[in-house]
Enzyme design. Structure first.
Site, PDB file in Angstrom:
ATOM      1  N   CYS A  94       4.145  -3.424  -8.222  1.00  0.00           N
ATOM      2  CA  CYS A  94       4.868  -2.248  -8.720  1.00  0.00           C
ATOM      3  C   CYS A  94       6.378  -2.494  -8.653  1.00  0.00           C
ATOM      4  O   CYS A  94       6.903  -2.865  -7.604  1.00  0.00           O
ATOM      5  CB  CYS A  94       4.497  -1.034  -7.874  1.00  0.00           C
ATOM      6  N   CYS A  99      10.126   3.133  -3.241  1.00  0.00           N
ATOM      7  CA  CYS A  99       9.215   4.276  -3.215  1.00  0.00           C
ATOM      8  C   CYS A  99       8.719   4.517  -1.792  1.00  0.00           C
ATOM      9  O   CYS A  99       8.485   3.576  -1.037  1.00  0.00           O
ATOM     10  CB  CYS A  99       8.046   3.975  -4.142  1.00  0.00           C
ATOM     11  N   CYS A 113       4.210   3.163  -0.885  1.00  0.00           N
ATOM     12  CA  CYS A 113       3.580   1.904  -0.457  1.00  0.00           C
ATOM     13  C   CYS A 113       4.530   1.100   0.430  1.00  0.00           C
ATOM     14  O   CYS A 113       5.698   0.942   0.095  1.00  0.00           O
ATOM     15  CB  CYS A 113       3.206   1.048  -1.673  1.00  0.00           C
ATOM     16  N   ASP A 164     -11.113  16.236  13.943  1.00  0.00           N
ATOM     17  CA  ASP A 164     -10.399  15.504  12.887  1.00  0.00           C
ATOM     18  C   ASP A 164      -9.077  16.226  12.629  1.00  0.00           C
ATOM     19  O   ASP A 164      -8.882  16.863  11.601  1.00  0.00           O
ATOM     20  CB  ASP A 164     -11.282  15.493  11.622  1.00  0.00           C
ATOM     21  N   CYS A 170      -5.813   9.965  11.695  1.00  0.00           N
ATOM     22  CA  CYS A 170      -5.048   9.246  10.670  1.00  0.00           C
ATOM     23  C   CYS A 170      -3.745   8.703  11.233  1.00  0.00           C
ATOM     24  O   CYS A 170      -2.995   8.051  10.498  1.00  0.00           O
ATOM     25  CB  CYS A 170      -4.802  10.125   9.450  1.00  0.00           C
TER      26      CYS A 170
END
Ligand SMILES: C[S@@+](CC[C@H](N)C(=O)[O-])C[C@H]1O[C@@H](n2cnc3c(N)ncnc32)[C@H](O)[C@@H]1O
Length: 378
Positions: A66, A72, A75, A298, A325
């Site tokens: 990319c 950005c 990522c 979670d 996460c």
């Protein structure tokens, strides 16, 4: 420009360098590389920098596909081979678990396909009718290249709806577009399929982002909890009832707790056999049943925290599945569970966010016996 040799990976998609004696978190580099960096933020304890030139590249460096990958905020690791991404994430999980919970973790991060075109939920900025991503550590828009975002599962909507923010959400068969959180195209609720069930999810509500995530996590939670017929189960931070559905199907009686009222209303329809409460977890702790056989939790990124961990441990479940996460919040909470009489049996890590620094873990906890108390090595 400053020349430096990069050290090890740090949580959050950074590689650490020491520049003029000061810790500097560098984006765009890889461990061991000799690079030129530009300092982008000065802080009291540490600085941040961007790699502007690679003088000696890591053998597993690849060209980021990319053209906006360096700016950005989406990522962090496009410039690392898939195998190296897994290794970088492995080191981050191992370091967080060692540092925060005293756990020696020697497992690997499991890859999950696809590695591109996986993001079923996107949030773009809209600038004069053009779509943009948020920049790294900034709200500055970075215009999307013509090819769009390579990790998005569906192309960006063009022309962009009039709004400050544009959302794109992919369901099992349909796509909804949101403009400033209002659905402007597609259904208000999307069907999602996982673990042999169908779930209705609000277009702007929570659902696991990678198309394989829901099944991958349900499998890991069932491995962790080994539910038995007639078990009393808690599904904490239950969303629209993903884990509740799997536990009901395994014969458990399930109570779910979730903050988002819309999600709870949908959970009641998705898994009518379970009982759901809409409330902040902190306010439900005294109102939950006094005991539970199995618990899945979670929580959002910040983790469950001291009070919730204590309340879960007090219910004396025979197994706990902690889905996380953020490995740092997980490490902290696993430390709290260990101090509350639980032992970490296993931590599985899944690369559900390829190309980014994010990672999902599922920890299995069981009551510690006197034989298992003490140092943990896995
Ligand atoms: C990582 S999501 C998990 C959802 C669900 N388990 C799933 O996999 O679809 C975390 C959920 O916690 C909920 N949440 C956030 N803060 C909360 C709180 N203080 N009390 C209860 N639920 C909360 C969010 O609304 C979100 O649905």
């Amino acid at each position: 420009m400053t020349e430096t040799v990069l050290g090890d990976v740090a949580h959050g998609g950074w590689v650490v360098a020491r520049i003029d004696g000061k810790v500097t978190f560098c984006a765009g580099g890889l461990p061991g590389e000799r690079v030129e960096v530009e300092i982008t933020e000065r802080g009291k304890r540490f600085d941040r920098a961007l790699v502007t030139r690679v003088l000696e590249a890591h053998p597993q460096r690849v060209a980021a596909p990319c053209p906006i990958a360096d700016r950005c905020g989406g990522c962090d690791w496009q410039h690392a081979s898939p195998a190296l991404q897994l290794e970088l994430k492995r080191r981050v999980v191992a370091e967080q678990l060692r540092h925060l919970a005293g756990i020696e973790w020697d497992k690997t991060v499991q890859p999950v396909e696809p590695l591109w075109g996986w993001r079923t939920r996107m949030r773009y900025l809209s600038v004069d009718g053009k779509l943009a991503m948020r920049g790294r550590r900034s709200n500055e828009p970075v215009l999307l290249p013509d090819e769009g975002c390579r990790i998005a599962s569906v192309p960006a909507p063009l022309p962009a709806p009039r709004a400050r923010e544009v959302g794109v959400v992919q369901g099992a068969r349909q796509v909804s577009i949101l403009a400033d959180n209002r659905v402007v195209s597609g259904p208000e609720h999307l069907a999602q399929h996982a673990a042999g069930r169908s779930f209705q999810v609000a277009a702007g509500g929570f659902w696991q982002v990678h198309p394989q995530a829901a099944d991958t996590l349900v499998d890991a939670v069932l491995r962790a909890l080994q539910p038995r017929e007639g078990d009393d189960a808690l599904d904490l931070y239950c969303g629209v009832g993903l884990f509740a559905g799997a536990l009901v199907d395994a014969g458990a009686r399930v109570r779910g707790v979730e903050l988002d009222r819309r999600a709870v209303a949908l959970a009641r329809g998705n898994v009518p056999q379970a009982r759901f409460e809409a409330a902040p977890m902190e306010r439900m702790l005294d109102r939950l049943p006094g005991r539970a056989d199995i618990v899945v939790l979670d929580p959002p990124r910040k983790g469950a925290g001291r009070e919730v961990v204590a309340a879960v441990a007090k219910r004396a479940p025979r197994a706990i599945a902690y889905v996380a996460c953020d490995p740092a919040a997980l490490g902290r909470d696993l430390g709290l569970f260990q101090a509350s009489g639980y032992r970490v049996e296993r931590v599985e890590a899944f690369d559900l966010f390829p190309q980014t620094h994010h990672i999902e873990c599922v920890a299995t906890l069981t009551p510690a016996t006197s034989a298992t108390l003490g140092g943990v090595s896995m």
